[in-house]
Design a protein around this motif. Structure first.
Motif, PDB file in Angstrom:
ATOM      1  N   GLU A 117       0.856  -5.233  -7.630  1.00  0.00           N
ATOM      2  CA  GLU A 117       1.853  -6.031  -8.334  1.00  0.00           C
ATOM      3  C   GLU A 117       1.252  -7.301  -8.918  1.00  0.00           C
ATOM      4  N   ARG A 118       1.604  -7.567 -10.156  1.00  0.00           N
ATOM      5  CA  ARG A 118       1.205  -8.805 -10.828  1.00  0.00           C
ATOM      6  C   ARG A 118       1.661 -10.004 -10.002  1.00  0.00           C
ATOM      7  N   GLY A 119       0.725 -10.857  -9.658  1.00  0.00           N
ATOM      8  CA  GLY A 119       1.062 -12.078  -8.942  1.00  0.00           C
ATOM      9  C   GLY A 119       1.287 -11.913  -7.461  1.00  0.00           C
ATOM     10  N   ALA A 120       1.136 -10.669  -6.940  1.00  0.00           N
ATOM     11  CA  ALA A 120       1.369 -10.445  -5.511  1.00  0.00           C
ATOM     12  C   ALA A 120       0.298  -9.577  -4.863  1.00  0.00           C
ATOM     13  N   GLY A 121      -0.337  -8.678  -5.624  1.00  0.00           N
ATOM     14  CA  GLY A 121      -1.344  -7.787  -5.066  1.00  0.00           C
ATOM     15  C   GLY A 121      -0.742  -6.481  -4.588  1.00  0.00           C
ATOM     16  N   VAL A 122      -1.372  -5.865  -3.595  1.00  0.00           N
ATOM     17  CA  VAL A 122      -0.879  -4.592  -3.060  1.00  0.00           C
ATOM     18  C   VAL A 122       0.427  -4.838  -2.318  1.00  0.00           C
ATOM     19  N   THR A 123       1.452  -4.070  -2.636  1.00  0.00           N
ATOM     20  CA  THR A 123       2.723  -4.146  -1.926  1.00  0.00           C
ATOM     21  C   THR A 123       3.123  -2.752  -1.455  1.00  0.00           C
ATOM     22  N   LEU A 124       4.019  -2.701  -0.470  1.00  0.00           N
ATOM     23  CA  LEU A 124       4.414  -1.420   0.111  1.00  0.00           C
ATOM     24  C   LEU A 124       5.398  -0.653  -0.757  1.00  0.00           C
ATOM     25  N   ALA A 125       6.044  -1.358  -1.680  1.00  0.00           N
ATOM     26  CA  ALA A 125       7.018  -0.717  -2.570  1.00  0.00           C
ATOM     27  C   ALA A 125       7.230  -1.611  -3.775  1.00  0.00           C
ATOM     28  N   ARG A 142       7.832   8.376  -3.654  1.00  0.00           N
ATOM     29  CA  ARG A 142       7.376   8.033  -2.307  1.00  0.00           C
ATOM     30  C   ARG A 142       6.324   6.939  -2.405  1.00  0.00           C
ATOM     31  N   VAL A 143       6.673   5.772  -1.909  1.00  0.00           N
ATOM     32  CA  VAL A 143       5.775   4.625  -1.900  1.00  0.00           C
ATOM     33  C   VAL A 143       5.254   4.430  -0.482  1.00  0.00           C
ATOM     34  N   ASP A 144       4.380   3.461  -0.279  1.00  0.00           N
ATOM     35  CA  ASP A 144       3.805   3.269   1.049  1.00  0.00           C
ATOM     36  C   ASP A 144       4.875   2.933   2.087  1.00  0.00           C
ATOM     37  N   CYS A 150      -3.679   9.648  -5.610  1.00  0.00           N
ATOM     38  CA  CYS A 150      -3.602   8.183  -5.592  1.00  0.00           C
ATOM     39  C   CYS A 150      -3.997   7.601  -4.241  1.00  0.00           C
ATOM     40  N   GLU A 151      -4.029   8.442  -3.191  1.00  0.00           N
ATOM     41  CA  GLU A 151      -4.442   7.947  -1.876  1.00  0.00           C
ATOM     42  C   GLU A 151      -5.902   7.486  -1.886  1.00  0.00           C
ATOM     43  N   ASN A 152      -6.692   8.061  -2.776  1.00  0.00           N
ATOM     44  CA  ASN A 152      -8.119   7.751  -2.811  1.00  0.00           C
ATOM     45  C   ASN A 152      -8.480   6.671  -3.818  1.00  0.00           C
ATOM     46  N   VAL A 153      -7.478   6.071  -4.475  1.00  0.00           N
ATOM     47  CA  VAL A 153      -7.751   4.999  -5.429  1.00  0.00           C
ATOM     48  C   VAL A 153      -7.950   3.687  -4.677  1.00  0.00           C
ATOM     49  N   MET A 210       3.455   7.299  -5.294  1.00  0.00           N
ATOM     50  CA  MET A 210       3.023   6.150  -6.092  1.00  0.00           C
ATOM     51  C   MET A 210       2.556   5.010  -5.198  1.00  0.00           C
ATOM     52  N   ARG A 211       1.497   4.342  -5.629  1.00  0.00           N
ATOM     53  CA  ARG A 211       1.010   3.116  -4.987  1.00  0.00           C
ATOM     54  C   ARG A 211       0.877   2.056  -6.076  1.00  0.00           C
TER      55      ARG A 211
END
Length: 273
Positions: free
Chosen positions: A202-210, A235-237, A161-164, A198-199
């Motif tokens: 989020e709907r309505g927010a975009g990339v989030t750290l968790a 393990r999330v960002d 998932c790091e390369n997605v 996992m990365r």
């Protein structure tokens, strides 16, 4: 126009502005949420959480995403507010009402807070999906799983998932026709039967750290597909969350942080009215 007090909190970098509207009228509006979410001209957050009175629980939570859209669930924000309220009440457990239902919250010790996110939803109408199809493996590239936790999730299991390219791939599925209310999109790599990386988009927010509900959805999807046990570390960002799918629901445990207290100025509020 009077100022409005707020708190800034986060769970593993999944950050929130919290308004306490108990004993008064609701203050949050989609327009205010969008202005507050601006990380240059506002405060910045992934979700806005507003505490209101409840007849069924110790308090009720309402959520707005960074784009002003409503969300029925936000696990990390629920844990943050639960920690605040447990400290306020001098208790080690309480219940919080959300659109998802009444959620039990506990002090898990060592600065950790747990919330029972309830049982996952698999029926296409409950998630919801646009048509009656098997939620375990959707007819999309990558064959993701769909899971509902009051908000819809689309979980992909990938080799790395790091390369997605999440900023490219996430919106494609957030707005896919199969998800009439949009979707939170998770990309997960199973490291072992008890550890998942996992990365998330989020709907309505975009990339989030968790994401609390995203971590729960990923853990449930992995267990359903026989890829992991029902109790796993995600393990999330932003760090590590523990998810345990029990008979009484999916418990999610992790740290929270109260960053600061502040006030929204009358000038700022006037500009949003």
């Amino acid at each position: 126009m009077a100022s409005i007090a707020f708190q800034k909190m986060h769970g593993l970098g999944n950050d929130f502005v919290v308004l306490d509207s108990r004993g008064g009228n609701r203050k949050a509006t989609p327009r205010l949420a969008r202005a507050l979410a601006d990380r240059r001209q506002g405060v910045g957050f992934d979700q806005l959480a507003e505490i209101t009175d409840s007849e069924a629980a110790d308090a009720r939570l309402e959520f707005l995403n960074a784009d002003g859209s409503a969300s029925a669930a936000c696990g990390n924000a629920t844990r943050c507010v639960a920690r605040k309220l447990m400290e306020e009440f001098g208790r080690s457990s309480l219940v919080i009402e959300t659109e998802r239902g009444v959620l039990a919250c506990n002090d898990a010790g060592n600065g950790l807070t747990s919330v029972n996110m309830g049982q996952p939803l698999f029926d296409w109408l409950d998630i919801p999906l646009a048509e009656d199809i098997r939620s375990l493996s959707l007819p999309l590239p990558g064959m993701p799983s769909a899971v509902g936790f009051g908000n819809p999730h689309c979980v992909f299991f990938v080799d790395d998932c790091e390369n997605v390219d999440i900023e490219s791939e996430g919106p494609k599925f957030e707005n896919h026709r199969l998800f009439p209310k949009g979707a939170n999109v998770e990309f997960a790599t199973v490291a072992s039967s008890t550890l998942i990386r996992m990365r998330i988009w989020e709907r309505g927010a975009g990339v989030t750290l968790a994401s609390g509900s995203g971590s729960c959805a990923t853990a449930v999807a992995a267990a359903r597909r026989g890829l992991a046990e029902r109790k796993v570390s995600i393990r999330v960002d932003g760090g590590m969350l523990e998810v345990d799918w029990r008979d009484d629901g999916v418990w999610m445990t992790g740290p929270t942080l109260h960053v600061f207290d502040a006030e929204l100025s009358p000038e700022f509020l006037e500009a949003q009215s």
